[in-house]
Design a protein around this motif. Structure first.
Motif, PDB file in Angstrom:
ATOM      1  N   ASN A   2      42.113  49.785  37.771  1.00 25.69           N
ATOM      2  CA  ASN A   2      41.274  49.654  38.951  1.00 25.69           C
ATOM      3  C   ASN A   2      41.123  48.198  39.347  1.00 25.69           C
ATOM      4  OD1 ASN A   2      40.757  52.461  39.038  1.00 25.69           O
ATOM      5  ND2 ASN A   2      39.171  52.215  37.450  1.00 25.69           N
ATOM      6  N   PHE A   3      40.785  48.006  40.614  1.00 25.20           N
ATOM      7  CA  PHE A   3      40.523  46.649  41.082  1.00 25.20           C
ATOM      8  C   PHE A   3      39.233  46.125  40.456  1.00 25.20           C
ATOM      9  CE2 PHE A   3      42.906  47.706  45.187  1.00 25.20           C
ATOM     10  CZ  PHE A   3      44.078  47.162  44.690  1.00 25.20           C
ATOM     11  N   PHE A   7      36.365  39.850  39.505  1.00 23.43           N
ATOM     12  CA  PHE A   7      37.405  38.970  38.966  1.00 23.43           C
ATOM     13  C   PHE A   7      38.273  38.405  40.087  1.00 23.43           C
ATOM     14  CE2 PHE A   7      41.744  38.410  37.183  1.00 23.43           C
ATOM     15  CZ  PHE A   7      41.458  37.387  36.297  1.00 23.43           C
ATOM     16  N   LEU A   8      38.651  39.277  41.054  1.00 27.78           N
ATOM     17  CA  LEU A   8      39.486  38.828  42.171  1.00 27.78           C
ATOM     18  C   LEU A   8      38.787  37.735  42.977  1.00 27.78           C
ATOM     19  CD1 LEU A   8      40.943  42.220  43.461  1.00 27.78           C
ATOM     20  CD2 LEU A   8      42.066  40.531  42.011  1.00 27.78           C
ATOM     21  N   LYS A  32      39.969  38.676  52.384  1.00 26.45           N
ATOM     22  CA  LYS A  32      38.763  39.454  52.074  1.00 26.45           C
ATOM     23  C   LYS A  32      38.579  39.652  50.578  1.00 26.45           C
ATOM     24  CE  LYS A  32      38.844  42.087  56.409  1.00 26.45           C
ATOM     25  NZ  LYS A  32      39.002  43.430  57.014  1.00 26.45           N
ATOM     26  N   LEU A  33      39.701  39.702  49.837  1.00 24.08           N
ATOM     27  CA  LEU A  33      39.618  40.035  48.411  1.00 24.08           C
ATOM     28  C   LEU A  33      39.440  38.825  47.504  1.00 24.08           C
ATOM     29  CD1 LEU A  33      42.362  42.797  48.121  1.00 24.08           C
ATOM     30  CD2 LEU A  33      39.903  43.102  47.910  1.00 24.08           C
ATOM     31  N   ILE A 121      48.247  43.639  44.966  1.00 22.94           N
ATOM     32  CA  ILE A 121      46.923  43.255  44.458  1.00 22.94           C
ATOM     33  C   ILE A 121      46.821  43.536  42.968  1.00 22.94           C
ATOM     34  CG2 ILE A 121      44.434  43.564  44.692  1.00 22.94           C
ATOM     35  CD1 ILE A 121      45.878  42.261  47.101  1.00 22.94           C
ATOM     36  N   PHE A 122      47.337  44.697  42.545  1.00 28.07           N
ATOM     37  CA  PHE A 122      47.314  45.040  41.117  1.00 28.07           C
ATOM     38  C   PHE A 122      48.092  44.005  40.307  1.00 28.07           C
ATOM     39  CE2 PHE A 122      46.354  49.755  41.853  1.00 28.07           C
ATOM     40  CZ  PHE A 122      45.048  49.593  41.445  1.00 28.07           C
ATOM     41  N   LYS A 123      49.264  43.616  40.811  1.00 29.48           N
ATOM     42  CA  LYS A 123      50.100  42.669  40.081  1.00 29.48           C
ATOM     43  C   LYS A 123      49.449  41.289  40.010  1.00 29.48           C
ATOM     44  CE  LYS A 123      53.434  45.272  38.786  1.00 29.48           C
ATOM     45  NZ  LYS A 123      53.652  45.505  37.322  1.00 29.48           N
ATOM     46  N   VAL A 124      48.785  40.899  41.093  1.00 28.25           N
ATOM     47  CA  VAL A 124      48.045  39.618  41.079  1.00 28.25           C
ATOM     48  C   VAL A 124      46.949  39.674  40.026  1.00 28.25           C
ATOM     49  CG1 VAL A 124      46.447  38.172  42.382  1.00 28.25           C
ATOM     50  CG2 VAL A 124      48.539  38.996  43.460  1.00 28.25           C
ATOM     51  N   GLN A 125      46.182  40.759  40.025  1.00 27.31           N
ATOM     52  CA  GLN A 125      45.093  40.900  39.053  1.00 27.31           C
ATOM     53  C   GLN A 125      45.643  40.913  37.633  1.00 27.31           C
ATOM     54  OE1 GLN A 125      41.724  43.621  39.792  1.00 27.31           O
ATOM     55  NE2 GLN A 125      42.334  44.678  37.921  1.00 27.31           N
TER      56      GLN A 125
END
Length: 415
Positions: A2-3, A7-8, A32-33, A121-125
Motif C-alpha cells: 500500500n501507499f 513516507f511519500l 500532490k504525493l 509510485i510503488f517503485k519510488v516508495q
C-alpha cells in the motif's frame, strides 16, 4: 503493498520528460504525493537540477529519448555525483543497448510507456524505503560501534569458544588482569578465576549461557600477580550468522567499586612505569657493555658514565633553550613581518594621499590663477564702465541744460 502517504511526503523527486503531455500528466500527480518535485523538460535541464539539489533529491524518474541530453547520458552524469540514488526509466521502446546501460548504471526500475502511474509510485516508495533502511542500518552500525568503543574504554571485554577458551580480550581486560593478550588467547577463562569463588556460581553460569540466556552476577577474579579484584559481569551467548547455533560467549564486566577501579588503574600505571623503567635499564646496560667493549678500560667507566650523564643533561637543557629561543625568534619574525606589512600599507596610503593632495593643490592653484585673471579683467571692465557712466552722466547734465534752455525759449514764444 500500500501507499505510505506519510513516507511519500518526506521524499523529493526529480522528473525529466520532454513530451509535454506525458510530463504534465505525471507531474500533476507527483506534486500532490511528494514533498518536492523538480521537473526538467529534457536531460540537460534534469542534470542541472540534480547538480544543484542532489543533496535533497531522493529518487529520479526520467524518459530515455530526450533532446539535448538523453536519459542515459543524464544518468551517466548523475552517477558521477551520486552512485546510489534510485533511478527509474520510462520509455516507449525496448532497445537492448538501453537495457544494458540501465544495468550498468544500476537503474532500479524500467517502465514502459504509457506508464502505469500506480506502478511508478510503488517503485519510488519501494526504492526509497530500501535506501532508508540502508541509511538506518548504517546509522545503527555507527551507533553500535560508538557504544562498543565506550564499552572497550570502560569495561573488561572477553570472548570464548564453546569450551571456555579465550578468543578475544580488550586492553582493559589485559590491564586489570596483568596478562598480555598473547598470554591470554587460547587459555581457559579460568586463568583469572579466583579459588574463593564457589563452584555453584560457575555451574549456574554455564547452565544459563548454554541455554541461550544472559547471566549476570558478581565474580571474584585473580590477576597475574595473585591479587583479587571483583567485577560485575554480564555474559551472553554469541550466535552464528543465522542466529540458530551458539558459537561462543562474550563477557562484559565492570569493576565492582570505584575504589577497586582506582586501585586497579593505579596498579596498572605502576606496572607500566616498572616495565618502562626495566626497558630503560636494559638499554643503559647494553650501552655500558658497548662502551666497555670499545674502550677496553673498565676503570674509567664510572667517570665516562658520569660525564655522559652530565653531557646528556646539559644537552637536554640546551635543546630546551634552543627550542625556547627558536620559538621566540619565530614570534619576533612574525611580529617583524606584521610590522613591515603595516608599515608598507601605511607608506602606500601616505603616498596615495600625497598624490591626491598634489593633484588638489594643482587644481586649487589653477583655480586661484584663473580667479585672479578673471578678477583683474572684471576690475578693468568695472573701471571702463565707471568712466562710461561718468561720460554719460556729463552728457545727461548737458542735455538737461539744453532742454531747460529750449523750454525757456518756447515759453517766451508762447507769450
Amino acid at each position: 503493498m500500500n501507499f505510505d502517504q506519510n513516507f511519500l511526503k518526506t521524499l523529493t523527486v526529480l522528473y525529466a520528460e520532454d513530451d509535454d503531455h506525458a510530463r504534465n500528466s505525471l507531474s500533476t500527480i507527483l506534486v500532490k504525493l511528494f514533498k518536492k518535485v523538480y521537473i526538467g523538460e529534457d536531460g540537460r535541464q534534469g542534470l542541472e537540477y540534480f547538480k544543484k539539489f542532489h543533496d535533497t533529491i531522493d529518487v529520479v524518474i526520467s524518459d530515455i529519448n530526450m533532446p539535448h541530453l538523453s536519459g542515459m547520458e543524464m544518468l551517466e552524469g548523475i552517477r558521477k555525483i551520486d552512485e546510489k540514488v534510485p533511478f527509474i526509466f520510462t520509455t516507449a521502446h525496448q532497445e537492448n543497448e538501453f537495457l544494458l546501460g540501465a544495468i550498468k548504471y544500476g537503474v532500479y526500475h524500467y517502465a514502459n510507456k504509457p506508464v502505469n502511474i500506480k506502478e511508478i509510485i510503488f517503485k519510488v516508495q519501494e526504492a526509497c524505503q530500501v535506501q532508508y533502511q540502508e541509511t538506518i542500518a548504517k546509522h545503527n552500525y555507527k551507533e553500535a560501534q560508538a557504544y562498543l568503543n565506550v564499552i572497550n574504554q570502560t569495561a573488561l571485554v572477553s570472548k570464548t569458544d564453546l569450551l571456555g577458551d579465550i578468543t578475544y580480550v580488550n586492553d582493559m581486560f589485559c590491564g586489570i588482569s596483568g596478562y598480555t593478550e598473547e598470554e591470554l588467547i587460547g587459555q581457559s577463562h579460568n586463568i583469572v578465576k579466583h579459588p574463593d569463588t564457589p563452584i555453584e556460581t560457575f555451574q549456574d553460569l554455564w547452565e544459563t549461557i548454554r541455554s541461550g540466556q544472559r547471566w549476570e552476577g558478581k565474580l571474584k577474579n585473580r590477576s597475574k600477580d595473585g591479587e583479587a579484584y571483583f567485577v560485575k559481569s554480564n555474559i551472553i551467548p554469541i550466535y552464528d550468522d543465522f542466529d540458530s547455533d551458539i558459537i561462543g560467549y562474550m563477557s562484559i564486566a565492570f569493576l565492582a567499586t570505584d575504589d577497586e577501579n582506582e586501585k586497579r588503574g593505579y596498579k596498572t600505571h605502576i606496572r607500566q612505569i616498572v616495565v618502562e623503567q626495566k626497558r630503560k635499564e636494559m638499554a643503559l646496560l647494553n650501552e655500558i657493555k658497548e662502551l666497555k667493549r670499545k674502550l677496553g678500560d673498565s676503570e674509567h667507566l664510572d667517570i665516562i658514565q658520569e660525564g655522559s650523564a652530565k653531557a646528556s643533561s646539559q644537552n637536554k637543557k640546551l635543546i630546551k633553550q634552543m627550542a625556547f629561543y627558536e620559538e621566540k625568534i619565530k614570534n619576533f619574525e612574525a611580529e617583524k613581518l606584521e610590522i613591515q606589512k603595516k608599515a608598507k600599507e601605511h607608506y602606500f596610503n601616505i603616498m596615495e594621499q600625497n598624490k591626491e593632495l598634489l593633484h588638489y593643490k594643482k587644481i586649487t592653484e589653477k583655480k586661484c590663477t584663473d580667479f585672479e585673471i578673471l578678477t583683474d579683467k572684471q576690475s578693468r571692465e568695472i573701471e571702463s564702465l565707471y568712466e562710461q557712466v561718468n561720460v554719460q552722466s556729463k552728457i545727461i547734465i548737458d542735455l538737461k541744460d539744453v532742454i531747460a534752455h529750449r523750454e525757456s525759449q518756447l515759453a517766451k514764444y508762447e507769450k
